[in-house]
Motif scaffolding. Structure first.
Motif, short mmCIF file in Angstrom:
data_model
loop_
_atom_site.label_atom_id
_atom_site.label_comp_id
_atom_site.label_asym_id
_atom_site.label_seq_id
_atom_site.Cartn_x
_atom_site.Cartn_y
_atom_site.Cartn_z
N ASP A 381 -1.85 -6.02 3.32
CA ASP A 381 -0.84 -7.06 3.10
C ASP A 381 -0.40 -7.12 1.64
N VAL A 382 -1.35 -6.96 0.73
CA VAL A 382 -1.00 -7.07 -0.69
C VAL A 382 -0.08 -5.94 -1.11
N ALA A 383 -0.28 -4.75 -0.55
CA ALA A 383 0.60 -3.63 -0.87
C ALA A 383 1.98 -3.83 -0.25
N ARG A 384 2.03 -4.39 0.95
CA ARG A 384 3.32 -4.64 1.58
C ARG A 384 4.10 -5.70 0.80
N GLU A 385 3.40 -6.74 0.35
CA GLU A 385 4.07 -7.82 -0.38
C GLU A 385 4.69 -7.34 -1.69
N GLY A 418 5.05 -4.34 -13.12
CA GLY A 418 4.72 -5.58 -12.42
C GLY A 418 3.88 -5.38 -11.18
N THR A 419 3.48 -4.14 -10.90
CA THR A 419 2.64 -3.90 -9.72
C THR A 419 1.19 -4.20 -10.06
N PRO A 420 0.56 -5.11 -9.37
CA PRO A 420 -0.83 -5.43 -9.69
C PRO A 420 -1.76 -4.29 -9.28
N PRO A 421 -2.80 -4.04 -10.03
CA PRO A 421 -3.73 -2.94 -9.70
C PRO A 421 -4.35 -3.10 -8.32
N GLU A 422 -4.54 -4.37 -7.90
CA GLU A 422 -5.21 -4.56 -6.61
C GLU A 422 -4.37 -4.04 -5.43
N ALA A 423 -3.05 -3.93 -5.62
CA ALA A 423 -2.21 -3.38 -4.55
C ALA A 423 -2.52 -1.90 -4.34
N ILE A 424 -2.68 -1.16 -5.47
CA ILE A 424 -3.04 0.27 -5.37
C ILE A 424 -4.46 0.41 -4.83
N GLU A 428 -6.20 2.47 -1.49
CA GLU A 428 -7.34 3.38 -1.60
C GLU A 428 -8.51 2.90 -0.75
N ASN A 429 -8.77 1.59 -0.79
CA ASN A 429 -9.91 1.04 -0.05
C ASN A 429 -9.71 1.19 1.47
N LYS A 430 -8.45 1.09 1.92
CA LYS A 430 -8.20 1.27 3.35
C LYS A 430 -8.59 2.67 3.81
N VAL A 431 -8.24 3.68 2.99
CA VAL A 431 -8.56 5.05 3.35
C VAL A 431 -10.07 5.27 3.31
N LEU A 432 -10.72 4.77 2.27
CA LEU A 432 -12.17 4.93 2.15
C LEU A 432 -12.91 4.23 3.29
N ALA A 433 -12.43 3.02 3.65
CA ALA A 433 -13.07 2.29 4.75
C ALA A 433 -12.89 3.01 6.08
#
Length: 464
Positions: A381-385, A418-424, A428-433
């Motif tokens: 969601d954070v990446a989509r937003e 303006g892209t927050p690091p948590e979006a990237i 990455e976390n989705k792929v690792l999970a």
């Protein structure tokens, strides 16, 4: 409870319900086509083709599962990976944000989970009934020993030889048997009521019909079809195909019986009416094999409409071809498509760390195919937003126990202003999970499982 249903639905969506849906479409079309040629094809052809459609359901599901476990073609084209990474890679996974709505997907999986539980419960009940009936009949066979008089047994032996049946068919005469029937495969037993056994003409007509059943191994096929019907107890088309197969089985035996030179159709029809007026079997174990009165009138009409096959082997061949066609269409259509591998001529056999192989004789196989990865990756969601999209490449090692270990990110989308690091990091976390929830069949070198280094490119894509 909803989480359990979601998990069950998630696990069975592609492995079970996708091939079932495809089989339903193919079987419905084939069943409709058979209906159009109802009087042009022989009853035996209808019987075998309906049976072939039924058997193709479990065969297609098992075939689909087997194809998912075939060795994956896992090397993508060169542009997908950096030039410095000459390692084997899984095919590219594209995650579309428009297809990642969790509410709709979750609801679908919950519904599928509920249907799966209902199907499993109905199948268990039906299988229990089948096992109970089969065991009861097995015990009954031990009690219903051959007891016919030598005159009756000799008459049946002569009729058996005239029909070309190689097996010895023993005869049991009992008041507990309401209508003539046959059971058994290796040691078939013909069951006759006393009044029909005493009437030479009626005995010959009834025995001819039952001996044709024995000659065609209908008893064994009946058990197979009942098992398929039990496993798919909630599927309405399965029940319809099963009932049609039983009807055409009787019509096919009627046609073959009436084709014998000593059988008069009028006398044969009177015998059918005579048996139809009798009460049900007092022994519950015989009920599944007693003839249904509901099909009597259609059978009498069919005796004059259905052609008798001159080459019964063609009916079996048509059924096998239909089964193979249905299996191929369902199993192969559900197989995951993989990208063709390219040669790794310039790659060394070990990675730079020397703790995993890059080239192996048999590459790791992703359990469940790429569909298993698709199911475990959703758009964060954070990446989509923040409108973050792009490709994430992760490198990992498939260990000898089939787990993905030592995963590391090789490439990620570049962060804009303006892209927050948590979006990237979310991408990455989705792929690792997803890798943590994925299992493999390990790669092999010289027949021995070895640690194999691989990579996975995942493209996160926003709708245009």
């Amino acid at each position: 409870m909803l989480d359990l249903l979601h998990t069950i639905g998630h696990a069975t969506a592609s492995a079970l319900w996708a091939p079932v849906l495809l089989w339903t479409l193919v079987a419905a079309l084939a069943w409709g086509a058979l209906g159009l040629f109802r009087t042009r094809l022989s009853a035996l052809t209808h019987y075998w083709m309906h049976a072939g459609l039924l058997v193709s359901l479990p065969v297609s599901i098992l075939g689909s599962l087997a194809i998912h476990r075939l060795p994956l073609l896992t090397q993508p084209p060169a542009p997908l990976l950096p030039d410095v990474l000459p390692i084997r890679s899984l095919g590219r996974i594209t995650v579309d944000a428009s297809a990642s709505a969790p509410t709709a997907t979750s609801l679908l999986f919950v519904v599928l989970g509920g249907i799966t539980l209902c199907a499993a419960g109905a199948a268990l009940v039906a299988l229990w009934q089948l096992l109970r009936d089969t065991y009861s009949l097995y015990r009954l066979r031990g009690r219903l020993s051959p007891n016919a008089s030598p005159h009756v047994q000799n008459a049946i032996d002569a009729l058996t030889r005239s029909l070309g049946l190689q097996q010895r068919v023993r005869v049991h005469v009992s008041d507990e048997v309401p209508v003539p029937m046959a059971c058994g495969v290796r040691h078939p037993l013909l069951l006759l009521p006393p009044d029909i056994a005493a009437d030479a003409h009626a005995r010959r007509l009834a025995a001819t019909h039952e001996l044709v059943h024995i000659q065609r191994r209908d008893y064994l096929l009946e058990l197979v079809l009942r098992a398929v019907r039990a496993l798919a107890a909630i599927h309405p088309l399965v029940h319809r195909l099963y009932n049609d197969a039983r009807y055409y089985r009787e019509v096919a035996c009627d046609a073959t019986s009436c084709a014998q030179p000593y059988v008069e159709r009028a006398a044969y029809a009177r015998l059918l009416l005579r048996c139809a007026q009798r009460p049900a079997a007092p022994l519950p174990a015989l009920l599944p094999f007693a003839r249904s009165n509901a099909t009597l009138k259609p059978r009498l009409h069919a005796m004059s409409d259905m052609p008798t096959p001159t080459h019964p082997q063609l009916s079996i061949l048509a059924s096998v071809l239909l089964l193979v066609f249905t299996f191929g269409l369902v199993a192969c259509a559900d197989a995951p498509s993989e990208e063709t591998p390219t040669a790794l001529d310039d790659a060394s056999i070990m990675n730079e760390a020397g703790d995993a192989y890059i080239q192996v004789d048999s590459p790791p196989q992703l359990d469940g195919g790429t569909a298993a990865l698709y199911e475990n990756i959703t758009y964060p969601d954070v990446a989509r937003e923040h409108n973050v999209e792009g490709r994430v490449i992760v490198q990992f090692v498939v260990s000898t126990d089939g787990t993905a270990e030592r995963a590391s990110i090789l490439s990620s989308p570049e962060a804009g202003d303006g892209t927050p690091p948590e979006a990237i990091e979310a991408l990455e976390n989705k792929v690792l999970a997803a890798l943590d929830h994925t299992s493999f069949t390990p790669g092999e070198l010289d027949g021995t499982p070895v640690d194999t280094q691989m990579s996975l490119p995942v493209v996160f894509q926003l709708p245009e």
